[in-house]
Design a protein around this motif. Structure first.
Motif, PDB file in Angstrom:
ATOM      1  N   CYS A 105       8.931  27.502  26.291  1.00  0.00           N
ATOM      2  CA  CYS A 105       9.346  26.109  26.260  1.00  0.00           C
ATOM      3  C   CYS A 105       9.088  25.501  24.881  1.00  0.00           C
ATOM      4  CB  CYS A 105       8.601  25.323  27.334  1.00  0.00           C
ATOM      5  SG  CYS A 105       8.962  23.566  27.283  1.00  0.00           S
ATOM      6  N   CYS A 145       8.837  22.535  24.163  1.00  0.00           N
ATOM      7  CA  CYS A 145       8.038  21.316  24.229  1.00  0.00           C
ATOM      8  C   CYS A 145       6.567  21.618  24.506  1.00  0.00           C
ATOM      9  CB  CYS A 145       8.637  20.403  25.287  1.00  0.00           C
ATOM     10  SG  CYS A 145       7.783  18.860  25.470  1.00  0.00           S
ATOM     11  N   CYS A 146       6.283  22.332  25.594  1.00  0.00           N
ATOM     12  CA  CYS A 146       4.879  22.526  25.975  1.00  0.00           C
ATOM     13  C   CYS A 146       4.362  23.931  25.662  1.00  0.00           C
ATOM     14  CB  CYS A 146       4.684  22.203  27.458  1.00  0.00           C
ATOM     15  SG  CYS A 146       5.480  23.384  28.552  1.00  0.00           S
ATOM     16  N   CYS A 183      11.150  24.231  29.705  1.00  0.00           N
ATOM     17  CA  CYS A 183      10.843  24.569  31.085  1.00  0.00           C
ATOM     18  C   CYS A 183      11.329  23.431  31.981  1.00  0.00           C
ATOM     19  CB  CYS A 183       9.349  24.808  31.254  1.00  0.00           C
ATOM     20  SG  CYS A 183       8.360  23.314  31.115  1.00  0.00           S
ATOM     21  N   CYS A 223       9.495  20.006  31.569  1.00  0.00           N
ATOM     22  CA  CYS A 223       9.815  19.261  30.349  1.00  0.00           C
ATOM     23  C   CYS A 223      11.256  18.761  30.368  1.00  0.00           C
ATOM     24  CB  CYS A 223       9.583  20.123  29.116  1.00  0.00           C
ATOM     25  SG  CYS A 223       7.845  20.504  28.879  1.00  0.00           S
TER      26      CYS A 223
HETATM   27 ZN    ZN Z   1       7.627  22.755  28.970  1.00  0.00          ZN
END
Ligand code: ZN
Length: 120
Positions: free
Chosen positions: A84, A86-87, A105, A108
């Motif tokens: 992912c 983002c995370c 994911c 997110c």
């Molecule tokens: Zn994520």
């Protein structure tokens, strides 16, 4: 990720990429044809302008998709595919199979959509 899977996902992405490239060629042809159209009256001028706008938007959307696919391919090569953006969590394979170019994911993605909705 296993070699076999990398191969599988790159093939999926390449198929999608080819589809987008074909679409882009078609859209650019339409756009070109419009530019060489000589409108007869004001209604046609307006209509042409509207169509040009629509085609431009479609081209932009496809180009954006193409960029996403290209970055997925790059990630497959450098080994960061399926993570992912983002995370940093692993994106479940089931999600990648449904959306080989997913870069977020589900958690997110939902958050992103939530913010997008609030913004606009
Ligand atoms: Zn994520």
């Amino acid at each position: 990720m296993e070699k076999r899977k990398i191969k599988y996902f790159s093939r999926q992405i390449l198929i999608k990429r080819n589809g987008i490239l074909t679409k882009l060629i078609g859209l650019e042809k339409d756009f070109h044809a419009l530019q060489h159209n000589h409108p007869k009256d004001w209604a046609e001028v307006t209509n042409d302008a509207w169509e040009r706008e629509t085609i431009t938007q479609k081209i932009d959307a496809e180009k954006k998709n193409l960029r996403i696919l290209n970055s997925s391919l790059r990630k497959l090569i450098d080994g960061s595919y399926g993570v992912c953006a983002c995370c940093g969590e692993r994106i479940p394979e089931a999600r990648l199979k449904a959306l080989p170019f997913a870069n977020l994911c589900i958690k997110c993605k939902i958050e992103e959509e939530h913010w997008a909705m609030q913004a606009g």
